[in-house]
Design an enzyme around this catalytic site. Structure first.
Site, PDB file in Angstrom:
ATOM      1  N   GLY A 274       0.829  -1.197   0.000  1.00 20.55           N
ATOM      2  CA  GLY A 274       0.000   0.000   0.000  1.00 20.55           C
ATOM      3  C   GLY A 274       0.864   1.249   0.000  1.00 20.55           C
ATOM      4  O   GLY A 274       2.033   1.215   0.391  1.00 20.55           O
ATOM      5  N   CYS A 275       0.288   2.353  -0.423  1.00 18.98           N
ATOM      6  CA  CYS A 275       1.058   3.599  -0.560  1.00 18.98           C
ATOM      7  C   CYS A 275       1.518   4.118   0.802  1.00 18.98           C
ATOM      8  O   CYS A 275       2.711   4.378   1.003  1.00 18.98           O
ATOM      9  CB  CYS A 275       0.262   4.640  -1.329  1.00 18.98           C
ATOM     10  SG  CYS A 275      -1.394   4.942  -0.691  1.00 18.98           S
TER      11      CYS A 275
END
Lengths: 336, 336, 336, 336
Positions: free
Chosen positions: B149-150
Site C-alpha cells: 500500500g502507498c
C-alpha cells in the site's frame, strides 16, 4: 424583517445564500429544503455553519405549509424549477429563481437550449431578468425575478455599455471559470484529479446555453440580433469567472472615450467598478463585478475584461441584491 | 522482451503502469482490461497516450485467452483480486497484485481489516510482500508479489532501520497524501470543491487498513508486536505522501548514529535516498523514497520524515521495480 | 465609534485587519501606515478595497501626529515593534501588538528566541497575552495586548483543557499551515513554483519560535515546564492551520470524558467549537477555532485536532476580538 | 555520445534541460554554469537530482576552458545571451540559444521589443528559428538555433497550417500560462499568495514581446504582415500554455477541410497531435503540442486551440528536439 425560504438549499448556490443571509440584518430564513438531507441540521451538513444556525433542512414537499413568508429563493435544476415558481406565485409569494427557467423570454429559444416546452408562458411575460444594473426599475415591481446565469452576468455587464453605442460587428468571449461552476454533485468533470493543474475548454463556439440567455436579453433590450462566439473554460481554482471580451467595432472608439462610456453607464451602480486591471482576487467572495477596458486601434478591436465571483455576483449575491431591491432595502445590505 | 498484461488498467494505478511500461525498453503490453472502457482505445480514454500506443482496452473476461504472457499486473479492488490471482497462478503466470489481498499473511487479520474470509490461504503462504528494499531475495523467486500500500510503503521504509535496532516504544505517524490516493471514481471525498485548499484528517488513530498491513509485515520480519498510531490526512495536491514519524525510544540514539543506521541500511538501494530535508517536489513522478532524520534528545523522540509519490513508489513504480527484480532485469530499468 | 490606527498595514495581517474593520459597525480607521506605499491610496495598492475606502497610506512617522485615537494595531516586524508600543502607551493609547515582542513574559526566553534584548521589561509585565479564551478578564483591563502567534493559537487552544487536568507526559504537534503564513514579501519559500503541489516540513522538533511563546504562556498559567515537540509544515494552500496534537497521558482519560472537558472549558466561548471532525474549509475566512478529539486508549495517547484561519483567528480576527473585549463591545462584533 | 554544456543551468529551463539530458541515452553533460550556485553540486541545489548526477555548477567564466564540447545550451537573460553565442560560435561549437536574442531576424524589430541594438547582425542572418515543425531542414545545418518563446511556440504551431492557405483577416490569441512562465527568481508576480486561485491578464492587446517574434517569423516565411492581438494570462497552475486562437477568415473553410489541412501539415511530425479536445493534462511533462480545431461558420471564425508544456515543448524539450535534429539523432530521443 423579511421572511424567506430556500428551495434546494444544499447545493453550492443554496449554501452561499444561507451564508449571506446569516449575516444579513433584515432577513430571517424560515426554511431551507434539501432532498438529500431533509431532517438533518444545516450545521451537520455544512459544519462551517455550526453555532450560526439551528435550522434543519426540510423536504421540498414540506415547504408548501409555510404560508407566512415574503420571498422564496429557488435553487433547483433547470426545467424542474418552473412548477415551483408557479406554485409560489399563486400563493402571492415573491420568487427569485436561480434556475434558467425564466431567463429566456422567447419560449422557442428556451425550447431550443433546454429541450423542454415552457409550461407557463404567461408567467414568462411577467418575469424580470434579474441583472440589477440594467433592469433595476423592473425588478422593484417584479413578482418573479429570473436570476442571471454566472457567465451571462460576466458577459452582459461587459458588453451593455458598448452595445448602447452601437457599431458592434463581432463579439468573441473567452471566459474562464472556477470549478464551483460545475456544481456540488461529484462527476468526472469536477473531480480534483481531473481539473487540478488543468485548463479545459468545452462547448466551443456556440454550444453553451448561456448564449441563448445573453442573446435574448440583448434582443429584448436593443432589438438587435447578435451572434456571440463564446469559449468557456474550466480552470483549476474554486471561484471566479474572468471573461476577456474581444469586440470588433465597425468604427473605432478611442479608449479614453470608451472607458468614459463605461464609467457613465455604471456611475450609480454600487457593485460595478471600472478598474485599470482585473484579476479574480479583487472580486472573490464579493458581489463586485470589476471591468477593465483596453483595445487595439489599428484592428478596431476593443478588449473588455470582466471579473466576478461566480457564486456571489454570478448567483447568490446577485439574488440577495435582487431581494434587497425588490423589498425596498438598501441595495448593498448584507453584501458589503 | 517481457510480455505483460494489466487487469484493471483504467484506474489511476493502471494508467500509471501503462505510462511507465510505454517507456520501459524490455517490456511489451500484450493487453489491458477495463470494464468501463472495453472496446475503446487506450488513447481515446487517456488522450495523453495518443500516438504512443494503439492498444484497445479489452474486458477482464477476455484476458484469459492470452496464455503467452510472462507476467500480469492486477489493479483490481481489494477482495475481488484474489480470484484473479488464483487463475493466473494456475496458468503459471507470475502475478504482481496491486490490491491488498496478499499483503497480510495472517488471514484472521485480513478478515478483520477487509471483512472478508481469505479463500486462498495456501497462496497467501507463497506470496511475497513486494517491498524490494526489505524482501528483494524473496521477490526474485516469487510467484505472487503483493505490492505494498502507498501509506505502508512510506511508513515501513521510514521505520525498518530503527526497528532493526530495537528500543522502540511508541510510533506515531502523521501522514499527508495527495488526492490521487482517493482513486479515479468521482466521490464527495475526491471532488475539487471539497478538497481544494483543504486539509482533511480521517480514520484517526487506529482505523486505517494499512495499519493491518504494516503491523503484520513487522511481525513477520521481527516477531515484534507494534501498535502504531496513524493519522492519515488528505491535502490539496495531486500526488505524494509525506509522513512524519515520531518514534519514542526507550534509549536515545544520537542523531549522527541514527542517520548512519539509515545510510547503512539502504546503502545498496537505488531508490532510497537519505537526505537533509524532505519535500514532495523531490520525489513526485519518480520512484524515489527520500528520508530525513531528526529528533529531540531530551524527549528521546526520533523524527523520521519520508516522501514518496503515492502512484509511483507507492504503487505502479514499485510494481515495475518488482517486475524488474522478478524478471532479472536491472532494478532501475524504466524508472530512472 | 472607536477610532483606530494601523501601523504596518500593507502586509497580510494589516490587509486582513482593514478588511474586517471596513465591515465593523463600531470602528473608524483613522490612519494606516506603510513604508512601501506611503502616499498611495489603499484601494490602489489593494484593488479589492476600491469603492470601500478612500483612505491613503501614510508613512509610519506621520502616525505620531494623530493623538485622538483610541487604539492602535501594530503589524510590524518582531524586535522593531516594541519601540512603537512604548510610544503609543506613553500617549495613553491602547495597543494591540501583532508582533511577538510582548508575547513572552520571560525576557531571557525572549532573548533566546528573538536574539534581542527586550528594552521595556516594565511594559512586558503590564502586557497581556491576547488569547481571549484564556485571558479574557485580563484583556478587558489591558493597556498592551500581545496578540498570539498563529501556530501558538492553534496549539494552545488545543491543549489548555487537557493541561488543566494534568497527567500530560509528552506533547507532539504536527502542524500544517497555508502559505500566507510566510508573509507578503517575495522569497523562494513563498514562491508559487516552490510551494504549489508541495508539503515542506521545516524547523523540525524544537526550532520554531512559537515554542518559546507556547511554553512561556503555559508556565505562567500552570507553573508547569512542558517541552513540546513541534513540526511545522508548509502546504500548498492559502490559508489555514491544521494542528494534530498527540498527547501522551500518564493516565488515560476516556474519550467521552475528555470531550466533556473541552466542551466545559469552552462553553461560553463564541469562537471555539468542539466538533466531530475538523478540516480547513470549516474555518477559513472565519474567526472560529474548531477542535476535534480522538485517541488510542491502549497507548494512552489523546489526539486533539484544531483548525483555524491563520490570518483571522491566528492574527487579525483575534486582534479584533481583543479590541472588542478591550473596548466593551460585543465580542463577536464584525467577526460573525 | 554528444558532449554538451549548459550556461545558466539553475533557472527553470536549465533545470528542465538537466532533467531531460539525464535520461537521454546519447548525451553527456560536461558542465553546467550558475552564477548563484557556482561550486555547489547540482543535487544540493536541486535535491530531486540526488543520486542521478555528481556534477557541480561552475561559474559562467569557467565555461570557456571546455573546448571539447559539441553543443552548448544558453539559458541566459535576453540581451546578455548574444555575447556568449558569439564566443561559442567562434570556437566552432553549435549553439542552441533559449533566450530571445536570435529569434527576430529583423534587427530594428529586435531593438523595438528588447530595447537593445543587436551587436551581431551577421550571426543573426546565419541563425535558424528552432521550430522544428517548420524549419527542420534549416535546423539540420544550423550553427545557431534560436529556440522559440513558449507563447510563440503555442501560437505559431496553431496558425501555420491556416496561414498556409491564406484568407486570414484577424488573429486573436487568448493564451493562458502556468506560473513557471514567470521564472525562478521570487517576485510579487510569481508569489503563491498573489497567483494561487487567480487569473491575471497582462500586456493586453499588443504589448507582449512574443508578438515581435511571431510576426517576424510569419513575415520571413510568408512575406505577409500580420498584426495579431494577444492577451496573455497567468493562471494558478505550474506548467502549461493553453492558447485559444480566433481566426477571422475572409472566406470560410469547412471544419472537416480545415482539420485536414492541419492533419496534412503535421503528418510527419512526431510531436504535434491533432486531437478532438485539448486540455493541459494531455501535454504536461511531455514535448507534445496538441491542437484541436473548431469554428463558427456564420461568423467565418475558426477557433484553433493548442496546448503545450511551457517548460518542455515551450523551452527545454524543444531545445533537445533541436539538438537531436542538429546532431543527426532520432528526433524523439530522450523525449518520448
Amino acid at each position: 424583517m423579511i421572511k424567506v425560504g430556500i428551495l434546494g438549499a444544499s447545493g453550492l448556490t443554496g449554501k452561499e445564500l444561507i451564508k449571506i443571509l446569516l449575516k444579513h440584518s433584515e432577513t430571517k430564513i424560515v426554511f431551507a429544503t434539501s432532498r438529500r438531507f431533509a431532517g438533518k441540521s444545516i450545521s451537520y451538513v455544512f459544519p462551517e455553519f455550526k453555532s450560526l444556525t439551528d435550522l434543519k433542512f426540510i423536504s421540498p414537499s414540506e415547504s408548501y405549509k409555510f404560508n407566512d413568508i415574503d420571498l422564496i429563493f429557488l435553487c433547483l435544476p433547470h426545467t424542474e424549477s418552473m412548477d415551483y415558481v408557479k406554485k409560489f406565485v399563486d400563493k402571492n409569494i415573491k420568487v427569485i429563481d436561480l434556475s434558467a427557467d425564466f431567463r429566456i423570454k422567447n419560449s422557442a429559444l428556451y425550447k431550443l437550449w433546454y429541450n423542454k416546452i415552457h409550461k407557463y408562458k404567461n408567467l414568462l411575460k411577467e418575469s424580470v431578468y434579474g441583472l440589477p444594473e440594467i433592469f433595476k426599475e423592473e425588478i422593484k415591481k417584479a413578482k418573479i425575478v429570473a436570476n442571471p446565469g454566472c457567465y451571462a452576468t460576466s458577459i452582459l455587464l461587459g458588453i451593455f455599455p458598448i452595445l448602447n453605442h452601437g457599431q458592434v460587428e463581432d463579439i468573441i468571449v473567452d471566459a474562464k471559470t472556477g470549478i464551483s461552476g460545475a456544481g456540488a454533485i461529484p462527476t468526472f468533470e469536477n473531480q480534483y484529479i481531473n481539473v487540478n493543474e488543468n485548463i479545459i475548454p468545452y462547448k466551443i463556439g456556440r454550444k453553451h446555453r448561456h448564449i441563448g440567455e445573453i442573446e435574448d436579453v440583448i434582443f429584448n433590450k436593443y432589438k438587435k440580433k447578435i451572434n456571440i462566439i463564446f469559449t468557456p473554460q474550466i480552470t483549476s481554482l474554486d471561484r471566479g469567472i474572468l471573461s476577456v471580451i474581444y469586440i470588433k467595432l465597425k468604427k473605432w472608439i478611442e479608449l479614453e472615450k470608451l472607458k468614459k462610456f463605461y464609467l457613465d453607464f455604471y456611475k450609480n451602480e454600487p457593485f460595478v467598478r471600472i478598474v485599470d486591471d482585473v484579476n479574480l482576487h479583487q472580486v472573490q467572495y464579493t458581489n463586485f463585478c470589476d471591468i477593465a477596458i483596453d483595445g487595439v486601434r489599428e484592428k478596431k478591436i476593443a478588449i473588455v475584461m470582466t471579473a466576478i465571483d461566480n457564486l456571489v455576483k454570478g448567483a447568490s449575491g446577485q439574488a440577495i441584491q435582487n431581494m434587497n431591491i425588490l423589498s425596498g432595502l438598501k441595495e448593498t445590505e448584507g453584501l458589503i
